[in-house]
Design a protein around this motif. Structure first.
Motif, PDB file in Angstrom:
ATOM      1  N   LYS A 129      46.913  21.365  49.933  1.00  0.00           N
ATOM      2  CA  LYS A 129      46.164  22.487  49.368  1.00  0.00           C
ATOM      3  C   LYS A 129      47.061  23.195  48.376  1.00  0.00           C
ATOM      4  N   ARG A 139      47.592  31.093  41.505  1.00  0.00           N
ATOM      5  CA  ARG A 139      47.365  32.497  41.160  1.00  0.00           C
ATOM      6  C   ARG A 139      46.732  32.572  39.770  1.00  0.00           C
ATOM      7  N   ASP A 198      33.770  18.730  37.493  1.00  0.00           N
ATOM      8  CA  ASP A 198      33.082  19.849  38.147  1.00  0.00           C
ATOM      9  C   ASP A 198      33.284  21.146  37.356  1.00  0.00           C
ATOM     10  N   TRP A 257      32.823  24.301  38.072  1.00  0.00           N
ATOM     11  CA  TRP A 257      33.511  25.411  38.749  1.00  0.00           C
ATOM     12  C   TRP A 257      35.014  25.158  38.820  1.00  0.00           C
ATOM     13  N   ARG A 310      36.388  25.913  35.539  1.00  0.00           N
ATOM     14  CA  ARG A 310      36.506  27.355  35.333  1.00  0.00           C
ATOM     15  C   ARG A 310      37.763  27.883  36.027  1.00  0.00           C
ATOM     16  N   THR A 332      40.772  27.126  33.959  1.00  0.00           N
ATOM     17  CA  THR A 332      40.836  27.588  32.562  1.00  0.00           C
ATOM     18  C   THR A 332      41.625  28.891  32.477  1.00  0.00           C
ATOM     19  N   ASP A 353      43.167  32.470  31.186  1.00  0.00           N
ATOM     20  CA  ASP A 353      42.551  33.586  30.452  1.00  0.00           C
ATOM     21  C   ASP A 353      43.596  34.325  29.620  1.00  0.00           C
ATOM     22  N   LYS A 365      43.016  19.928  47.485  1.00  0.00           N
ATOM     23  CA  LYS A 365      42.070  21.016  47.228  1.00  0.00           C
ATOM     24  C   LYS A 365      42.794  22.157  46.530  1.00  0.00           C
ATOM     25  N   TRP A 395      41.774  31.682  46.096  1.00  0.00           N
ATOM     26  CA  TRP A 395      41.680  32.983  46.763  1.00  0.00           C
ATOM     27  C   TRP A 395      43.056  33.627  46.799  1.00  0.00           C
ATOM     28  N   PRO A 396      43.109  34.945  46.644  1.00  0.00           N
ATOM     29  CA  PRO A 396      44.428  35.591  46.736  1.00  0.00           C
ATOM     30  C   PRO A 396      45.042  35.378  48.125  1.00  0.00           C
ATOM     31  N   ALA A 421      42.364  35.792  51.210  1.00  0.00           N
ATOM     32  CA  ALA A 421      41.473  36.955  51.272  1.00  0.00           C
ATOM     33  C   ALA A 421      40.028  36.591  51.604  1.00  0.00           C
ATOM     34  N   GLU A 422      39.670  35.301  51.591  1.00  0.00           N
ATOM     35  CA  GLU A 422      38.303  34.971  52.008  1.00  0.00           C
ATOM     36  C   GLU A 422      38.244  34.853  53.527  1.00  0.00           C
ATOM     37  N   HIS A 434      44.654  29.090  56.633  1.00  0.00           N
ATOM     38  CA  HIS A 434      44.881  27.690  56.285  1.00  0.00           C
ATOM     39  C   HIS A 434      46.188  27.273  56.957  1.00  0.00           C
TER      40      HIS A 434
END
Lengths: 306, 488
Positions: B201, B205, B275, B277, B280, B283, B285, B309, B313-314, B326-327, B331
């Protein structure tokens, strides 16, 4: 006094919780009334999916945030909404509502909103997202979660929803602070945002997904035997909070959303003829015509440990 | 003072690329009274430490080597760490550097004695102090492994590995592994780990811009040509240099060419990731160049392997068994690999350095490091830095920059020794003017365009990068202008 976003971010970081913090096998699941149990499954599934939709909204906000701190806050909110959805799924599992590893399918209106968000959310302006998301949070999250906490005696559910509520209160505080921030923009900027936002054809698609979703949720609540007033009271809150921060009233999109929420809570308004018709029409869309679910909507899990 | 031995002409701190390169050029310029103090037990610096699977340089080897030590035998366009380390070893052998090496010497402090015009070096473990007329601080910016500041990092009870301190005894077969970080090391490690581990995994960030890397095996005939006709090798090096130099137009400065670089990276992403998502999530910023550009053709395919994977998530905290995000999910892992980079010395000094009048380099650099032309610092006479403040390239080979510094500082040392100078120190006003200009020029660069990176301090001060072409950097160091210095 201006809102301290840095302070909010530290607070968010310090208030993180995990599914593993909750004892999912603790006694109390049996306290759910069997009559409620059957109706609760679709309700919880909808609630969970709406959290997931909210998560995607915040993901889009993170890309629009004017400062790195706010972007980070939205990244957390994105994850927290997902956490709420995961926790709600875990509750469903605790209550024996899931068949094996089943993840309940979203209803057709949620599917349409998911598809809309997937295609267009990242292209929407902060003032659009920043007014619509709080409205959804207040209306759907607020009303629905309130219903669960009022009606369900299970202490584990109470503990979970207390945590969710605490998170949501930080979300709303930030949402309103952002609306206030948006209100400080120049008239020119506000006008450009408004016109730029509305001339997009994507907005019509969004409206056609959003409008029936609200009415569909109202129908679901009524079906549960709950007064729709709960939903209306929550939506009225959106208006009240806006009144407390007059500067937010400068944001044209806020006014539009507020006006719309006024229609929604007025059962006599002709708006409902259209909205209810849309619920019927969308309900008739065959499954095969619905778009494939994006991968982000397949991240849901009830397992505290992966 | 307990130091009594005869002072050295030059003390070199660190036996990495810079230290060895400086030693070679000192010898070639007729200076032989020097020693290289190395805390480890072999040469190689960053390349000795970074031996993680897949470790390689993302600058072509032809250019990531010294022009004064050409190597016709590079096996590939981009060589792996073992081969680079072999190159450093071969330089030590070829140029007779071994007798100058003093291993197991961890320098703990440097103090300048103005009256004597000498530096005193202290070492860990009660080793005898050493005095030297001049010091080359070649400790390098990427020498100290940095663990991220994550809550509960010490509570994790599983196996922990830092990319820069790889544990070669750990068998990843069948293990559940986390990789924290998605920078230059991570994009090299991940494709190797997914081949072995049961699951990987990747905790990201911020995504970086990833350009494809075309890595070819060097043909035997090419090697032969380079060996027999060295001018062809120099030409190849020149071609690579100018190719990279042209990239500065899009990578160093925010120009329409930056968009071209971004477009290429986006096309690469689109070609390799289906995929939307996941695309995204991958990508960036921020503008290309703002953070270090990543070069990999294997990273995206690795992320999409069945057993891999990407987690965006933070990270909320580390727990005894794994990473809580944070979800709300914990893990769990057998091993966490931290590919989180280094403690880059952009603030403070790598070791305590006490200059003229008892001043401390760490204190002076607290707000961000600065120097004169990256090599010398006012108040610290006879001290020379390699890879000093504002000498980092974003688009070209660090070795080209390092070579320019080495030429400059070895020339300066020659002047100090030949003239019998007590102190050789940059003039404060020249240094200030130089830095004002550097910082002004940095404002127009991609690095200062708004993202957070290891190039910048917490306050956004850029103490690491040079805002210009490699050619400009080399030109400013081409000759030691004595008018810039105070000589006593």
């Amino acid at each position: 006094m201006s809102f301290d976003f840095d302070n909010m971010l530290s607070k968010i970081k310090s208030k993180q919780w995990a599914l593993a913090d909750i004892e999912w096998d603790a006694p109390g699941a049996e306290l759910i009334d069997p009559a409620l149990h059957a109706k609760l499954k679709p309700f919880m599934a909808d609630l969970m999916w709406i959290e997931n939709v909210g998560a995607r909204g915040f993901a889009a906000m993170a890309k629009k945030a004017p400062t790195p701190t706010l972007a980070e806050i939205y990244r957390y909110f994105h994850a927290e909404e997902q956490r709420h959805a995961n926790a709600e799924l875990a509750l469903m599992r605790r209550w024996g509502m899931l068949d094996g590893d089943e993840i309940p399918e979203p209803n057709v209106n949620v599917k349409l909103v998911i598809d809309f968000l997937d295609k267009y959310a990242d292209g929407m302006s902060l003032s659009f997202l920043g007014t619509v998301i709080p409205m959804l949070e207040v209306a759907l999250d607020g009303a629905l979660i309130k219903f669960v906490t009022d009606e369900i005696a299970d202490p584990v559910a109470q503990e979970v929803f207390k945590k969710i509520n605490n998170d949501e209160s930080r979300h709303l505080a930030t949402d309103y602070a952002v609306m206030e921030l948006l209100g400080h923009a120049s008239v020119r900027k506000l006008a450009i945002d408004l016109v730029g936002g509305w001339v997009k054809p994507s907005l019509m698609i969004g409206l056609l997904s959003y409008v029936p979703l609200l009415n569909k949720m109202r129908d679901n609540i009524v079906e549960m035997g709950v007064s729709e007033d709960k939903l209306y009271a929550a939506m009225a809150r959106f208006k009240q909070v806006g009144e407390r921060t007059p500067i937010a009233n400068r944001v044209p999109m806020y006014r539009i959303v507020k006006m719309h929420s006024g229609w929604v809570i007025n059962r006599e308004h002709p708006y409902h003829l259209v909205a209810d018709a849309l619920v019927k029409i969308t309900g008739a869309i065959p499954d095969r015509l619905l778009p494939a679910q994006p991968t982000w909507s397949k991240e849901l899990t009830y397992e505290p440990v992966a | 003072m307990s130091a009594v031995s005869k002072p050295l002409d030059v003390a070199i701190i660190g036996a990495g690329f810079a230290g060895i390169g400086a030693a070679i050029r000192l010898r070639q310029k007729g200076i032989g009274d020097f020693a290289i103090f190395e805390r480890g037990d072999r040469v190689g610096g960053t390349w000795r430490d970074n031996t993680y699977p897949g470790a390689a340089c993302d600058i072509p080897s032809r250019l990531y080597s010294y022009s004064f030590a050409p190597n016709p035998d590079w096996s590939r366009t981009y060589s792996g760490s073992a081969e680079i380390l072999g190159y450093i070893d071969s330089m030590v052998a070829e140029f007779g550097i071994a007798p100058y090496l003093r291993f197991g010497h961890t320098v703990t402090g440097l103090v300048f004695d103005e009256d004597a015009g000498l530096w005193t070096l202290s070492f860990a473990g009660g080793r005898r102090k050493v005095r030297a007329r001049t010091v080359i601080l070649a400790s390098g910016p990427l020498s100290n492994a940095g663990f991220p500041d994550l809550p509960g990092i010490d509570s994790y009870e599983g196996h922990k590995i830092h990319s820069a301190r790889w544990d070669h005894d750990y068998d990843f077969t069948g293990k559940k592994v986390a990789v924290v970080g998605t920078g230059a090391s991570a994009v090299q490690i991940i494709p190797e780990l997914v081949k072995q581990a049961a699951s990987v995994k990747v905790f990201q960030r911020t995504p970086g811009w990833v350009l494809p890397r075309v890595d070819r095996r060097t043909h035997g005939l090419t090697k032969q040509l380079y060996r027999q006709l060295p001018v062809t090798q120099s030409l190849a090096r020149e071609a690579w240099f100018w190719g990279h130099e042209s990239v500065a137009l899009g990578v160093v400065w925010n120009t329409p060419l930056t968009r071209v670089v971004e477009r290429v990276a986006l096309m690469h992403l689109r070609a390799q990731v289906r995929d939307p998502w996941l695309r995204r999530q991958l990508t960036p910023d921020f503008r290309a160049g703002c953070k270090r550009l990543l070069m990999s053709s294997d990273y995206y395919p690795a992320l999409q392997r069945e057993n891999c994977k990407l987690v965006t998530w933070p990270i909320a905290e580390l727990s005894p068994h794994g990473i809580r995000t944070a979800e709300g999910i914990e893990h769990r892992f057998d091993c966490i690999v931290f590919a989180t980079g280094f403690e880059v010395s952009k603030q403070g000094a790598p070791i305590p350095v006490t200059g003229r009048d008892g001043r401390s380099l760490a204190d002076e650099w607290r707000g961000g490091a600065y120097a004169f032309k990256s090599v010398t610092v006012a108040g610290y006479p006879n001290l020379f830095l390699t890879f000093g403040p504002n000498s980092g390239p974003g688009h070209n080979s660090a070795l080209v920059y390092m070579e320019a510094q080495i030429e400059y500082l070895t020339d300066a040392i020659k002047i100090v020794l030949e003239r019998g100078l007590r102190t050789f120190e940059p003039r404060q006003d020249r240094q200030d003017r130089y830095n004002r200009r550097i910082q002004r020029r940095l404002n127009a660069t991609t690095w200062n365009s708004g993202c957070r990176s290891w190039y910048l301090t917490e306050d956004g001060f850029n103490a690491t990068m040079y805002p210009g072409f490699g050619t400009q950097f080399a030109r400013q160091l081409a000759t030691v202008d004595l008018a810039d210095f105070q000589l006593r």
